[in-house]
Design a protein around this motif. Structure first.
Motif, PDB file in Angstrom:
ATOM      1  N   GLN A 184      -2.356  17.120   8.365  1.00 58.61           N
ATOM      2  CA  GLN A 184      -3.623  16.502   7.986  1.00 58.61           C
ATOM      3  C   GLN A 184      -3.584  14.996   8.251  1.00 58.61           C
ATOM      4  O   GLN A 184      -2.577  14.452   8.690  1.00 58.61           O
ATOM      5  N   LYS A 185      -4.710  14.361   7.985  1.00 57.84           N
ATOM      6  CA  LYS A 185      -4.760  12.930   8.282  1.00 57.84           C
ATOM      7  C   LYS A 185      -4.113  12.120   7.167  1.00 57.84           C
ATOM      8  O   LYS A 185      -3.874  12.604   6.065  1.00 57.84           O
ATOM      9  N   VAL A 186      -3.849  10.895   7.499  1.00 53.45           N
ATOM     10  CA  VAL A 186      -3.260   9.964   6.546  1.00 53.45           C
ATOM     11  C   VAL A 186      -4.338   9.523   5.558  1.00 53.45           C
ATOM     12  O   VAL A 186      -5.445   9.150   5.961  1.00 53.45           O
ATOM     13  N   GLN A 209       0.374  11.689   3.694  1.00 55.41           N
ATOM     14  CA  GLN A 209      -0.035  12.569   4.785  1.00 55.41           C
ATOM     15  C   GLN A 209       0.513  13.962   4.513  1.00 55.41           C
ATOM     16  O   GLN A 209       1.724  14.197   4.681  1.00 55.41           O
ATOM     17  N   ILE A 210      -0.361  14.853   4.090  1.00 55.30           N
ATOM     18  CA  ILE A 210       0.028  16.255   3.962  1.00 55.30           C
ATOM     19  C   ILE A 210       0.192  16.811   5.370  1.00 55.30           C
ATOM     20  O   ILE A 210      -0.556  16.447   6.287  1.00 55.30           O
ATOM     21  N   LEU A 211       1.179  17.698   5.538  1.00 51.31           N
ATOM     22  CA  LEU A 211       1.534  18.199   6.859  1.00 51.31           C
ATOM     23  C   LEU A 211       0.314  18.713   7.601  1.00 51.31           C
ATOM     24  O   LEU A 211      -0.435  19.557   7.090  1.00 51.31           O
ATOM     25  N   MET A 244       4.226  13.584   3.336  1.00 54.84           N
ATOM     26  CA  MET A 244       4.905  12.373   3.790  1.00 54.84           C
ATOM     27  C   MET A 244       4.228  11.209   3.102  1.00 54.84           C
ATOM     28  O   MET A 244       2.994  11.111   3.119  1.00 54.84           O
ATOM     29  N   TYR A 304       0.837  -1.193   0.000  1.00 56.38           N
ATOM     30  CA  TYR A 304       0.000   0.000   0.000  1.00 56.38           C
ATOM     31  C   TYR A 304       0.870   1.241   0.000  1.00 56.38           C
ATOM     32  O   TYR A 304       1.974   1.237   0.529  1.00 56.38           O
ATOM     33  N   PHE A 348       3.548  -0.258   8.671  1.00 52.49           N
ATOM     34  CA  PHE A 348       4.010   0.907   7.944  1.00 52.49           C
ATOM     35  C   PHE A 348       5.528   1.067   7.986  1.00 52.49           C
ATOM     36  O   PHE A 348       6.182   0.723   8.974  1.00 52.49           O
ATOM     37  N   GLY A 349       6.062   1.630   6.918  1.00 54.43           N
ATOM     38  CA  GLY A 349       7.452   2.048   6.901  1.00 54.43           C
ATOM     39  C   GLY A 349       7.607   3.409   7.550  1.00 54.43           C
ATOM     40  O   GLY A 349       6.622   4.028   7.950  1.00 54.43           O
ATOM     41  N   PRO A 350       8.831   3.912   7.627  1.00 53.66           N
ATOM     42  CA  PRO A 350       9.112   5.172   8.303  1.00 53.66           C
ATOM     43  C   PRO A 350       8.725   6.402   7.500  1.00 53.66           C
ATOM     44  O   PRO A 350       8.744   7.512   8.018  1.00 53.66           O
ATOM     45  N   PHE A 362      -5.325   7.148   2.056  1.00 53.58           N
ATOM     46  CA  PHE A 362      -5.011   6.003   1.205  1.00 53.58           C
ATOM     47  C   PHE A 362      -4.800   6.461  -0.234  1.00 53.58           C
ATOM     48  O   PHE A 362      -5.568   7.270  -0.762  1.00 53.58           O
ATOM     49  N   PHE A 374       3.863   7.157   2.952  1.00 51.43           N
ATOM     50  CA  PHE A 374       4.085   5.937   3.712  1.00 51.43           C
ATOM     51  C   PHE A 374       3.786   4.715   2.850  1.00 51.43           C
ATOM     52  O   PHE A 374       2.755   4.647   2.194  1.00 51.43           O
ATOM     53  N   TYR A 405       0.252   5.320   1.244  1.00 47.82           N
ATOM     54  CA  TYR A 405      -0.584   6.335   1.866  1.00 47.82           C
ATOM     55  C   TYR A 405       0.174   7.665   1.826  1.00 47.82           C
ATOM     56  O   TYR A 405       1.404   7.688   1.713  1.00 47.82           O
ATOM     57  N   SER A 463      -3.548   0.280  -3.365  1.00 51.01           N
ATOM     58  CA  SER A 463      -3.121  -1.030  -2.886  1.00 51.01           C
ATOM     59  C   SER A 463      -2.743  -1.887  -4.088  1.00 51.01           C
ATOM     60  O   SER A 463      -3.241  -1.686  -5.201  1.00 51.01           O
TER      61      SER A 463
END
Lengths: 116, 114
Positions: B41-43, B37-39, B89, B33, B105-107, B45, B91, B35, B48
């Motif tokens: 804001q929420k993560v 994440q704009i600074l 970001m 997957y 999740f990765g870093p 999707f 992920f 994903y 997949s």
């Protein structure tokens, strides 16, 4: 569409005390899974705990436990004996395999600060 | 304990340039997957991937995005012509199976488009 709501943008707690983070969700599905992920300042997403909707027993993982109220569509996270390392953003997430979907739907997060 | 890894950790690029974000999922996992994440804001999707095919994508995942598993270990996200609003970001995550399985999740890769 499924939605996840975290109504507390920020919370703080004293070290060694207990704190509860709230999460509600909206779905018409009966089979689903709920998760809490932790995102420390490093911004990595770390799984804290998971709950299957078909299980009545609340999940626990060491100092972390959930209060899963299926009828109320509520899934709160309790952190006992808070530690400084618990300082992070906490995201509640929902997933249902119904219809073949695999995506996680996240709430906006709660920023938790543990004070010494 | 096996982990999802991502490279690079940070990437700065000029608007209009192509970027490739790389991920190495956990070795016995079959579902992958991305994903975003704009600074602040929420993560969200993005997509997949299973058995060398996209299995689900969001409305964010338009023609500017593509994913690929070029070999047995890597999983990549390509943005063809980056826009300022792609700064976020990113992920990568993987799971053993679909549906009921936990996604790890990765870093993350922090992408900044100038």
């Amino acid at each position: 569409a499924q939605t996840v709501t975290q109504s507390q943008p920020e919370m703080s707690v004293q070290e060694a005390e207990t704190v509860t983070l709230s999460c509600t969700y909206d779905t018409s599905e009966s089979n689903y899974y709920l998760f809490w992920y932790k995102q420390p300042p490093s911004r990595q997403m770390i799984l804290v705990i998971r709950q299957e909707a078909y299980k009545q027993q609340n999940a626990t993982e060491n100092r972390f436990s959930v209060n899963f109220q299926k009828a109320a569509k509520s899934f709160s996270l309790k952190i006992s004996d808070s530690q400084l390392g618990d300082t992070a953003m906490y995201f509640c997430a929902f997933m249902t395999p119904q219809g073949g979907s695999e995506k996680l739907v996240f709430g906006k997060g709660t920023k938790l600060t543990v004070n010494p | 304990e096996p982990e999802v890894t991502q490279t690079p950790s940070h990437q700065v690029t000029q608007m209009g340039q192509e970027v490739i974000l790389r991920c190495v999922p956990i070795s016995n996992h079959l579902y992958f997957y991305w994903y975003r994440q704009i600074l602040g804001q929420k993560v969200e999707f993005l997509v997949s991937f299973y058995n060398n095919e996209i299995s689900e994508k969001s409305e964010i995942f338009d023609d500017q995005f593509s994913v690929e598993r070029p070999d047995g270990s890597n999983f990549t996200l390509k943005i063809r012509s980056t826009k300022l609003e792609d700064s976020a970001m990113y992920f990568c995550a993987s799971s053993v199976d679909r549906g009921q399985e936990t996604q790890y999740f990765g870093p993350g890769t922090r992408l900044l488009v100038l």
